[in-house]
Enzyme design. Structure first.
Site, PDB file in Angstrom:
ATOM      1  CG  HIS A 184      21.198 -20.471   9.266  1.00  0.00           C
ATOM      2  ND1 HIS A 184      20.158 -21.129   9.881  1.00  0.00           N
ATOM      3  CD2 HIS A 184      21.260 -19.247   9.874  1.00  0.00           C
ATOM      4  CE1 HIS A 184      19.622 -20.348  10.811  1.00  0.00           C
ATOM      5  NE2 HIS A 184      20.288 -19.211  10.825  1.00  0.00           N
ATOM      6  CB  CYS A 229      19.144 -24.992   5.386  1.00  0.00           C
ATOM      7  SG  CYS A 229      18.558 -26.712   5.360  1.00  0.00           S
ATOM      8  CG  HIS A 250      18.694 -25.863   9.739  1.00  0.00           C
ATOM      9  ND1 HIS A 250      17.937 -25.186   8.813  1.00  0.00           N
ATOM     10  CD2 HIS A 250      19.620 -24.969  10.178  1.00  0.00           C
ATOM     11  CE1 HIS A 250      18.359 -23.938   8.714  1.00  0.00           C
ATOM     12  NE2 HIS A 250      19.385 -23.787   9.526  1.00  0.00           N
TER      13      HIS A 250
END
Length: 340
Positions: free
Chosen positions: A316, A256, A304
């Site tokens: 993402h 990520c 994240h």
């Protein structure tokens, strides 16, 4: 190299690495306690979410350790360069002092009072002797200073190498946790596969987007706040469909934070490596003012990160086994919105 500076002590990293390892150890212990066999569908979805969250935390901890390893290696290299330059200076001083001592010996090395008595020019002798004393004192002082500096640099090198060794051990421990989580992710995939098709579809709708999100939705009327943000969005869109890869920052695969770092690097902006650091890489704005290119970090620990692209969506790298894709901005609890 510039002015002398001491290397950062290894204890700072050790505290950070220890914290990461404690978090990972607790996560792994909790995961190991979870049953891998069939469970009610609600419990299965909850367990899969927990496994994904643990995987992201492990990845960011690994990224941080890897980033710190690079910093330490550079510091060790710089220290070794300084030591080499100091050693050259010491050698030069030794040669100079040796030449002076040899000259004294060749002049007879006699008692100063006798040398003065037999000198053809006593005044000239006294001038030279005084100058020689000054030179010896100055060079001896330099040698003492350099010897002290050498001892300090040797200590720094030893500390840096010790820190690097400790860091490598910590990285190996994090990698071991990573393998544990990867096994759990395999369990998660089996659990998802065991669900009826309707349940799997419901899970995708509730937690992540469906595969149809690989299309290119309209960005609506939102415009990027800067040319570099627009360039970063374009780069992130070019990565759609590429796989999630542990610890990777492109171009063939991403985690990520690696996707965010790579995308902004294409726009000429150097972002830090981890999602926690990226959260502090710019100005925080409220969600109502989010613009394309803003970084959205999720969960209280910012484990994240995604990039807002407008129209209520982000790009993402979701989790292992899933490609880079679009999702709803509210797919997880939002921690912050950062404008780079």
């Amino acid at each position: 190299m510039g002015s002398h500076r001491r290397l950062a002590p290894s204890s700072g990293f050790n505290r950070g690495a220890g914290t990461a390892l404690c978090v990972l150890s607790a996560a792994a212990a909790g995961l190991c306690a979870a049953p891998a066999d069939a469970a009610p569908h609600t419990d299965t979805r909850t367990e899969v979410d927990r496994l994904y969250a643990a995987a992201e935390k492990a990845t960011e901890a690994y990224n941080k350790a890897d980033e710190r390893a690079g910093e330490l290696r550079r510091e060790v290299s710089d220290t070794q360069d300084r030591i080499a330059r100091q050693q050259e200076r010491v050698n030069s001083l030794r040669d100079t002092l040796g030449s002076l001592a040899g000259a004294q010996y060749r002049s007879g090395g006699m008692d100063p009072s006798l040398a003065l008595l037999f000198s053809d020019d006593p005044a000239d002798y006294l001038d030279k002797a005084a100058a020689l004393d000054r030179i010896n004192a100055r060079e001896a002082g330099r040698l003492r200073d350099l010897t002290s500096a050498m001892r300090e640099l040797d200590q720094e090198r030893s500390e840096a190498l010790g820190s690097l060794a400790e860091l490598d051990r910590s990285r190996k421990a994090v990698a071991a946790h990573k393998r544990t989580v990867e096994r759990k992710l395999a369990t998660a995939r089996r659990l998802l596969a065991s669900l009826p098709h309707a349940e799997r579809a419901a899970y995708d709708r509730a937690s992540r987007s469906t595969r149809d999100s690989l299309g290119f939705p309209s960005l609506g009327g939102a415009a990027a706040p800067s040319a570099r943000a627009a360039a970063a969005v374009a780069a992130a869109r070019s990565a759609l469909g590429r796989p999630y890869v542990w610890g990777a920052n492109g171009p063939s695969g991403f985690d990520c934070s690696g996707l965010m770092q790579w995308s902004y690097a294409r726009a000429g902006v150097a972002l830090p490596r981890t999602s926690q650091e990226q959260r502090s890489a710019g100005q925080h704005v409220p969600l109502s003012q989010a613009r394309p290119g803003d970084l959205i970090t999720y969960r209280a620990d910012a484990s994240h990160v995604a990039m807002y692209v407008g129209n209520g969506q982000v790009i993402h790298a979701p989790y292992p086994g899933a490609p880079v894709r679009y999702d709803r901005v509210g797919m997880m609890p939002i921690s912050s919105i950062t404008r780079v």
